[in-house]
Motif scaffolding. Structure first.
Motif, PDB file in Angstrom:
ATOM      1  N   GLY A 171       0.824  -1.204   0.000  1.00 47.12           N
ATOM      2  CA  GLY A 171       0.000   0.000   0.000  1.00 47.12           C
ATOM      3  C   GLY A 171       0.857   1.251   0.000  1.00 47.12           C
ATOM      4  O   GLY A 171       0.567   2.232  -0.688  1.00 47.12           O
ATOM      5  N   GLU A 175       1.025   4.144  -2.998  1.00 50.12           N
ATOM      6  CA  GLU A 175       0.802   5.565  -2.773  1.00 50.12           C
ATOM      7  C   GLU A 175       1.780   6.428  -3.562  1.00 50.12           C
ATOM      8  O   GLU A 175       1.540   7.601  -3.790  1.00 50.12           O
ATOM      9  CB  GLU A 175       0.927   5.882  -1.277  1.00 50.12           C
ATOM     10  CG  GLU A 175      -0.238   5.395  -0.456  1.00 50.12           C
ATOM     11  CD  GLU A 175      -1.524   6.109  -0.806  1.00 50.12           C
ATOM     12  OE1 GLU A 175      -1.523   7.348  -0.864  1.00 50.12           O
ATOM     13  OE2 GLU A 175      -2.525   5.415  -1.044  1.00 50.12           O
ATOM     14  N   ASP A 180      -0.377  -0.215  -9.505  1.00 52.74           N
ATOM     15  CA  ASP A 180      -0.478  -1.058  -8.318  1.00 52.74           C
ATOM     16  C   ASP A 180       0.420  -2.282  -8.496  1.00 52.74           C
ATOM     17  O   ASP A 180       0.335  -2.975  -9.517  1.00 52.74           O
ATOM     18  CB  ASP A 180      -1.928  -1.500  -8.124  1.00 52.74           C
ATOM     19  CG  ASP A 180      -2.079  -2.488  -6.995  1.00 52.74           C
ATOM     20  OD1 ASP A 180      -1.910  -2.091  -5.841  1.00 52.74           O
ATOM     21  OD2 ASP A 180      -2.331  -3.676  -7.294  1.00 52.74           O
ATOM     22  N   SER A 187      -2.783   2.821 -10.054  1.00 55.53           N
ATOM     23  CA  SER A 187      -2.845   2.976  -8.603  1.00 55.53           C
ATOM     24  C   SER A 187      -3.791   4.101  -8.211  1.00 55.53           C
ATOM     25  O   SER A 187      -4.229   4.902  -9.038  1.00 55.53           O
ATOM     26  CB  SER A 187      -1.447   3.277  -8.054  1.00 55.53           C
ATOM     27  OG  SER A 187      -1.049   4.582  -8.458  1.00 55.53           O
ATOM     28  N   VAL A 188      -4.077   4.164  -6.916  1.00 53.80           N
ATOM     29  CA  VAL A 188      -4.942   5.233  -6.421  1.00 53.80           C
ATOM     30  C   VAL A 188      -4.280   6.595  -6.603  1.00 53.80           C
ATOM     31  O   VAL A 188      -4.957   7.601  -6.796  1.00 53.80           O
ATOM     32  CB  VAL A 188      -5.312   4.978  -4.938  1.00 53.80           C
ATOM     33  CG1 VAL A 188      -4.089   5.119  -4.043  1.00 53.80           C
ATOM     34  CG2 VAL A 188      -6.416   5.906  -4.470  1.00 53.80           C
ATOM     35  N   VAL A 251      -8.302   0.268  -5.869  1.00 49.85           N
ATOM     36  CA  VAL A 251      -8.344   1.079  -4.647  1.00 49.85           C
ATOM     37  C   VAL A 251      -8.635   0.145  -3.487  1.00 49.85           C
ATOM     38  O   VAL A 251      -9.751  -0.343  -3.339  1.00 49.85           O
ATOM     39  CB  VAL A 251      -9.428   2.180  -4.732  1.00 49.85           C
ATOM     40  CG1 VAL A 251      -9.489   2.982  -3.434  1.00 49.85           C
ATOM     41  CG2 VAL A 251      -9.179   3.101  -5.919  1.00 49.85           C
ATOM     42  N   GLY A 252      -7.652  -0.163  -2.678  1.00 46.35           N
ATOM     43  CA  GLY A 252      -7.862  -1.048  -1.539  1.00 46.35           C
ATOM     44  C   GLY A 252      -7.742  -2.510  -1.918  1.00 46.35           C
ATOM     45  O   GLY A 252      -7.299  -2.876  -3.004  1.00 46.35           O
ATOM     46  N   ARG A 253      -8.178  -3.382  -1.015  1.00 48.23           N
ATOM     47  CA  ARG A 253      -7.989  -4.828  -1.172  1.00 48.23           C
ATOM     48  C   ARG A 253      -8.888  -5.418  -2.242  1.00 48.23           C
ATOM     49  O   ARG A 253      -8.496  -6.360  -2.929  1.00 48.23           O
ATOM     50  CB  ARG A 253      -8.277  -5.536   0.160  1.00 48.23           C
ATOM     51  CG  ARG A 253      -7.213  -5.350   1.210  1.00 48.23           C
ATOM     52  CD  ARG A 253      -7.660  -6.004   2.513  1.00 48.23           C
ATOM     53  NE  ARG A 253      -7.940  -7.415   2.338  1.00 48.23           N
ATOM     54  CZ  ARG A 253      -7.071  -8.379   2.578  1.00 48.23           C
ATOM     55  NH1 ARG A 253      -5.862  -8.073   3.007  1.00 48.23           N
ATOM     56  NH2 ARG A 253      -7.392  -9.642   2.420  1.00 48.23           N
ATOM     57  N   ARG A 312     -10.769   2.745   0.010  1.00 54.51           N
ATOM     58  CA  ARG A 312      -9.537   2.016   0.299  1.00 54.51           C
ATOM     59  C   ARG A 312      -9.565   1.398   1.686  1.00 54.51           C
ATOM     60  O   ARG A 312      -9.125   0.271   1.895  1.00 54.51           O
ATOM     61  CB  ARG A 312      -8.341   2.968   0.183  1.00 54.51           C
ATOM     62  CG  ARG A 312      -6.984   2.351   0.497  1.00 54.51           C
ATOM     63  CD  ARG A 312      -5.973   3.439   0.771  1.00 54.51           C
ATOM     64  NE  ARG A 312      -6.364   4.219   1.937  1.00 54.51           N
ATOM     65  CZ  ARG A 312      -5.944   5.464   2.178  1.00 54.51           C
ATOM     66  NH1 ARG A 312      -5.160   6.071   1.323  1.00 54.51           N
ATOM     67  NH2 ARG A 312      -6.350   6.100   3.262  1.00 54.51           N
ATOM     68  N   ASP A 313     -10.090   2.127   2.647  1.00 54.75           N
ATOM     69  CA  ASP A 313     -10.072   1.666   4.033  1.00 54.75           C
ATOM     70  C   ASP A 313     -11.316   0.873   4.409  1.00 54.75           C
ATOM     71  O   ASP A 313     -11.523   0.565   5.571  1.00 54.75           O
ATOM     72  CB  ASP A 313      -9.923   2.858   4.980  1.00 54.75           C
ATOM     73  CG  ASP A 313      -8.607   3.592   4.779  1.00 54.75           C
ATOM     74  OD1 ASP A 313      -7.659   2.948   4.301  1.00 54.75           O
ATOM     75  OD2 ASP A 313      -8.540   4.794   5.074  1.00 54.75           O
TER      76      ASP A 313
END
Length: 333
Positions: A171, A175, A180, A187-188, A251-253, A312-313
């Motif tokens: 992660g 960033e 990714d 990627s985000v 974005v995220g898992r 993402r979270d």
């Protein structure tokens, strides 16, 4: 790992946190409170485990003593040594707290090899303490009796810790990278840059960014290390439907986001939904059915970045915008 041969729980103090990340104490407290729901804490045994763990880790080659203490260490000692309501509850709590601990180690810049060595030290510490003072089954410590080795499967814990460490480490890479590293999708960070361009263009023409663009959010319930394949499949399916220069990012898992023009978006999203169902029918690591919904862009670029952070979270999902009644297959939350 013998996670139940010592009875104990949260240490009385978490003041020894040199080298921990900012905010780590609060995160660890939340994890402990969730993991200890219904469990009986015993601070004395947790403190003893913490001392043994540090000694074992040092013996196995931990380089910087000042970097070992962390709120996540306190959380592990609290949960591992607590009396839980049944084996399943204990195993779930231990796996969760160790995943949090592994993420904290990755966030502090500690490598995977050293993290796994520290996990081995924890196993040694737990076994050693349990051999001296096991539980009699009713909460009392009985010196001179050896407790049976119980707890989550060691390979399972190794995998859980490795995945949690990788999630944080990769992660951090994502960033600062345009691609990714796991899925190969944008990627985000790249998506935030594209969104900034869209907002600037809309402002220059006196319009709102959401008037001409929206986000299509693909959500996959993916578990364990097999999640990379479903994410890649979802990204490829999105690329088939959105093949005219739209931005597709992970974005995220388990979330893929497409930044696309609004024109014809409901129809294209419906096609994507059907394509995802077919292509992911036999994918390993996927739980339930994938979803695809249209989400309106917030009024500002900062708001859009906050939306991506929530995705993402895995925070509560944003409300999707209502689709016109004449358009096929409206989106549902």
């Amino acid at each position: 790992m013998d996670v139940s041969s010592i009875e104990g729980s949260r240490a009385g103090s978490t003041g020894s946190t040199a080298g921990s990340r900012a905010g780590g104490a609060t995160d660890a407290t939340d994890v402990v409170e969730a993991a200890l729901a219904g469990a009986a804490p015993r601070p004395g045994r947790a403190a003893l485990l913490r001392e043994r763990w540090f000694a074992c880790s040092s013996a196995l080659g931990w380089a910087a003593a000042a970097e070992w203490p962390d709120p996540a260490v306190e959380a592990v000692c609290a949960v591992v040594t607590a009396r839980h309501e049944g084996r399943d509850a204990r195993d779930r709590a231990v796996e969760r707290v160790l995943a949090h601990w592994a993420g904290a180690r990755a966030g502090a810049g500690i490598g995977l090899a050293e993290t796994l060595t520290d996990l081995a030290a924890l196993s040694t510490a737990v076994s050693g303490a349990g051999a001296e003072e096991p539980d009699d089954g009713a909460g009392a410590v009985v010196p001179g009796h050896h407790a049976p080795v119980r707890g989550p499967d060691g390979v399972h814990l190794l995998r859980a810790v490795s995945i949690a460490w990788t999630d944080v480490a990769c992660g951090d890479i994502a960033e600062t990278a345009a691609v990714d590293p796991l899925s190969g999708l944008a990627s985000v960070r790249y998506l935030r840059t594209r969104l900034a361009e869209v907002y600037r263009a809309a402002r220059a023409h006196g319009r709102a960014a959401g008037d001409e663009h929206a986000l299509v959010v693909l959500t996959l319930d993916v578990r364990d290390w097999r999640r990379v394949a479903p994410l890649s499949i979802a990204g490829e399916a999105a690329g088939v439907v959105f093949d005219a220069g739209e931005s597709i990012a992970v974005v995220g898992r388990g979330t893929v986001v497409v930044l696309a023009p609004r024109e014809g978006l409901a129809e294209r999203t419906a096609v994507l939904r059907r394509l995802l169902t077919r292509r992911l029918a036999a994918a390993e690591g996927l739980v339930g059915s994938p979803t695809a919904r249209i989400v309106r862009l917030p009024a500002t670029h900062d708001g859009a970045c906050a939306l991506l952070a929530r995705l993402r979270d895995a925070e509560p999902e944003p409300q999707h915008e209502p689709e016109p009644h004449h358009e096929p297959e409206p989106d549902h939350t």
